[in-house]
Write a protein that holds these residues in place. Structure first.
Motif, PDB file in Angstrom:
ATOM      1  N   ASP A 110       0.836  -1.203   0.000  1.00 48.67           N
ATOM      2  CA  ASP A 110       0.000   0.000   0.000  1.00 48.67           C
ATOM      3  C   ASP A 110       0.871   1.253   0.000  1.00 48.67           C
ATOM      4  OD1 ASP A 110      -1.719   2.183   0.859  1.00 48.67           O
ATOM      5  OD2 ASP A 110      -3.175   0.648   1.406  1.00 48.67           O
ATOM      6  N   ALA A 111       0.947   1.896  -1.144  1.00 46.09           N
ATOM      7  CA  ALA A 111       1.823   3.059  -1.301  1.00 46.09           C
ATOM      8  C   ALA A 111       1.386   4.228  -0.422  1.00 46.09           C
ATOM      9  CB  ALA A 111       1.870   3.484  -2.757  1.00 46.09           C
ATOM     10  N   GLU A 112       0.062   4.458  -0.316  1.00 46.97           N
ATOM     11  CA  GLU A 112      -0.420   5.581   0.495  1.00 46.97           C
ATOM     12  C   GLU A 112      -0.073   5.364   1.965  1.00 46.97           C
ATOM     13  OE1 GLU A 112      -4.453   8.174   1.530  1.00 46.97           O
ATOM     14  OE2 GLU A 112      -4.628   6.066   0.946  1.00 46.97           O
ATOM     15  N   TYR A 113      -0.281   4.153   2.446  1.00 47.04           N
ATOM     16  CA  TYR A 113       0.036   3.818   3.836  1.00 47.04           C
ATOM     17  C   TYR A 113       1.526   4.034   4.101  1.00 47.04           C
ATOM     18  CZ  TYR A 113       0.343   0.836   8.057  1.00 47.04           C
ATOM     19  OH  TYR A 113       0.564   0.353   9.316  1.00 47.04           O
ATOM     20  N   ARG A 114       2.364   3.547   3.195  1.00 46.72           N
ATOM     21  CA  ARG A 114       3.810   3.696   3.331  1.00 46.72           C
ATOM     22  C   ARG A 114       4.200   5.178   3.346  1.00 46.72           C
ATOM     23  NH1 ARG A 114       4.982   0.272  -0.368  1.00 46.72           N
ATOM     24  NH2 ARG A 114       5.265   1.706  -2.100  1.00 46.72           N
ATOM     25  N   GLN A 115       3.560   5.952   2.481  1.00 50.51           N
ATOM     26  CA  GLN A 115       3.868   7.381   2.384  1.00 50.51           C
ATOM     27  C   GLN A 115       3.457   8.126   3.650  1.00 50.51           C
ATOM     28  OE1 GLN A 115       1.833   9.368  -0.830  1.00 50.51           O
ATOM     29  NE2 GLN A 115       3.177  11.152  -0.760  1.00 50.51           N
ATOM     30  N   VAL A 116       2.288   7.789   4.184  1.00 51.42           N
ATOM     31  CA  VAL A 116       1.800   8.463   5.397  1.00 51.42           C
ATOM     32  C   VAL A 116       2.693   8.148   6.589  1.00 51.42           C
ATOM     33  CG1 VAL A 116      -0.083   8.500   7.084  1.00 51.42           C
ATOM     34  CG2 VAL A 116      -0.586   8.737   4.650  1.00 51.42           C
ATOM     35  N   LEU A 117       3.060   6.878   6.774  1.00 48.94           N
ATOM     36  CA  LEU A 117       3.925   6.509   7.893  1.00 48.94           C
ATOM     37  C   LEU A 117       5.294   7.175   7.773  1.00 48.94           C
ATOM     38  CD1 LEU A 117       3.272   2.714   8.617  1.00 48.94           C
ATOM     39  CD2 LEU A 117       2.176   4.716   9.614  1.00 48.94           C
ATOM     40  N   ALA A 118       5.824   7.226   6.558  1.00 45.15           N
ATOM     41  CA  ALA A 118       7.110   7.903   6.351  1.00 45.15           C
ATOM     42  C   ALA A 118       6.983   9.389   6.649  1.00 45.15           C
ATOM     43  CB  ALA A 118       7.589   7.680   4.921  1.00 45.15           C
ATOM     44  N   ASN A 124       5.734  15.149   9.531  1.00 39.32           N
ATOM     45  CA  ASN A 124       4.448  15.586   8.979  1.00 39.32           C
ATOM     46  C   ASN A 124       3.322  14.847   9.692  1.00 39.32           C
ATOM     47  OD1 ASN A 124       2.362  16.648   7.484  1.00 39.32           O
ATOM     48  ND2 ASN A 124       2.763  15.387   5.665  1.00 39.32           N
ATOM     49  N   THR A 125       3.123  15.204  10.959  1.00 41.69           N
ATOM     50  CA  THR A 125       2.149  14.488  11.779  1.00 41.69           C
ATOM     51  C   THR A 125       0.721  15.014  11.600  1.00 41.69           C
ATOM     52  OG1 THR A 125       2.872  15.891  13.634  1.00 41.69           O
ATOM     53  CG2 THR A 125       3.774  13.657  13.497  1.00 41.69           C
ATOM     54  N   HIS A 126       0.534  15.885  10.606  1.00 39.60           N
ATOM     55  CA  HIS A 126      -0.824  16.286  10.211  1.00 39.60           C
ATOM     56  C   HIS A 126      -1.348  15.411   9.071  1.00 39.60           C
ATOM     57  CE1 HIS A 126      -1.172  19.917  12.687  1.00 39.60           C
ATOM     58  NE2 HIS A 126       0.108  20.125  12.431  1.00 39.60           N
ATOM     59  N   ALA A 127      -0.494  14.530   8.529  1.00 42.44           N
ATOM     60  CA  ALA A 127      -0.906  13.665   7.426  1.00 42.44           C
ATOM     61  C   ALA A 127      -1.851  12.585   7.939  1.00 42.44           C
ATOM     62  CB  ALA A 127       0.322  13.022   6.779  1.00 42.44           C
ATOM     63  N   ARG A 128      -2.717  12.098   7.059  1.00 48.09           N
ATOM     64  CA  ARG A 128      -3.672  11.046   7.434  1.00 48.09           C
ATOM     65  C   ARG A 128      -4.017  10.209   6.211  1.00 48.09           C
ATOM     66  NH1 ARG A 128      -6.464  15.793   7.030  1.00 48.09           N
ATOM     67  NH2 ARG A 128      -6.356  16.285   9.246  1.00 48.09           N
ATOM     68  N   LEU A 129      -4.456   8.999   6.460  1.00 47.38           N
ATOM     69  CA  LEU A 129      -5.020   8.187   5.382  1.00 47.38           C
ATOM     70  C   LEU A 129      -6.387   8.732   5.017  1.00 47.38           C
ATOM     71  CD1 LEU A 129      -4.106   4.536   6.468  1.00 47.38           C
ATOM     72  CD2 LEU A 129      -3.271   5.751   4.456  1.00 47.38           C
ATOM     73  N   THR A 130      -6.863   8.418   3.819  1.00 49.34           N
ATOM     74  CA  THR A 130      -8.134   8.940   3.334  1.00 49.34           C
ATOM     75  C   THR A 130      -9.256   8.658   4.331  1.00 49.34           C
ATOM     76  OG1 THR A 130      -7.419   8.579   1.048  1.00 49.34           O
ATOM     77  CG2 THR A 130      -9.788   8.883   1.432  1.00 49.34           C
TER      78      THR A 130
END
Length: 217
Positions: A110-118, A124-130
């Protein structure tokens, strides 16, 4: 040189037991639960809960706190059956993984999951999954509970049962680490972090303690 400050004579350090819930079938299958999947413990999780109870049933807990989700209640049910005071707080719920809750997501697939965790690890702790929550949003809803916990000085020994990612956020807040340090707080099902609170600061006494799971229930 590090100097340990002594407490004033009239101040007794409070002890906070921070516990992750026991195993669920979703944990085994690698499916994210978040705050939107209200699963129960499986047989292993119930055995873990019984082992923890056996190890700590004589501890004089003044209060039991859980999230609003059943897997935390079930993890400490034997303590609740003793009649110990209990409060459930939705602020302790797991992070919301949004549209991914109830699905299997992995770093490999899961590219989005990997990107958010990175992104979280990079600050960037304001990032979230959809459709989900950011660590900053989880921290914000935890803060009223943290202030409540600090204010209840009469509760000398407290047990808090919550969730893996939310526990990482909580530990960062209690110990004054940036949320980007979350991954430094490892967790496993029914693991324990034992903390002391002096009225001004929290310190960790037991880190990722699973010794209670080494003995038969």
């Amino acid at each position: 040189m590090h100097v340990h400050a002594k407490l004033p004579l009239n101040v007794k350090a409070r002890t906070i037991f921070l516990l992750r819930h026991g195993q669920t079938d979703y944990n085994v299958q690698g499916i994210v639960q978040g705050s939107g999947v209200d699963s129960s413990l499986n047989d292993t999780g119930r055995r873990q809960a019984a082992q923890f109870f056996e190890a700590y049933k004589h501890m004089p807990f003044d209060k039991i706190y859980t999230s609003a989700l059943r897997r935390t209640h079930e993890s400490v049910q034997q303590f609740l059956d003793l009649g110990l005071p209990h409060e459930a707080h939705a602020g302790l719920n797991e992070i919301s993984w949004g549209v991914r809750e109830g699905t299997r997501i992995t770093l490999d697939e899961d590219a989005e999951y990997r990107q958010v965790l990175a992104g979280w690890a990079a600050g960037n702790t304001h990032a979230r999954l959809t459709g989900g929550e950011s660590p900053e949003e989880v921290a914000a809803r935890q803060r009223p509970f943290i202030e409540l916990l600090k204010s209840r000085e009469e509760e000398q020994t407290v047990l808090i049962c919550m969730h893996g990612r939310a526990m990482r956020v909580m530990l960062c807040q209690l110990l004054n680490y940036p949320l980007s340090y979350m991954e430094g707080f490892e967790h496993s099902n029914l693991c324990l972090y034992k903390l002391e609170y002096t009225g001004s600061m929290f310190t960790v006494k037991n880190f990722l303690d699973v010794s209670h799971l080494q003995v038969p229930a």
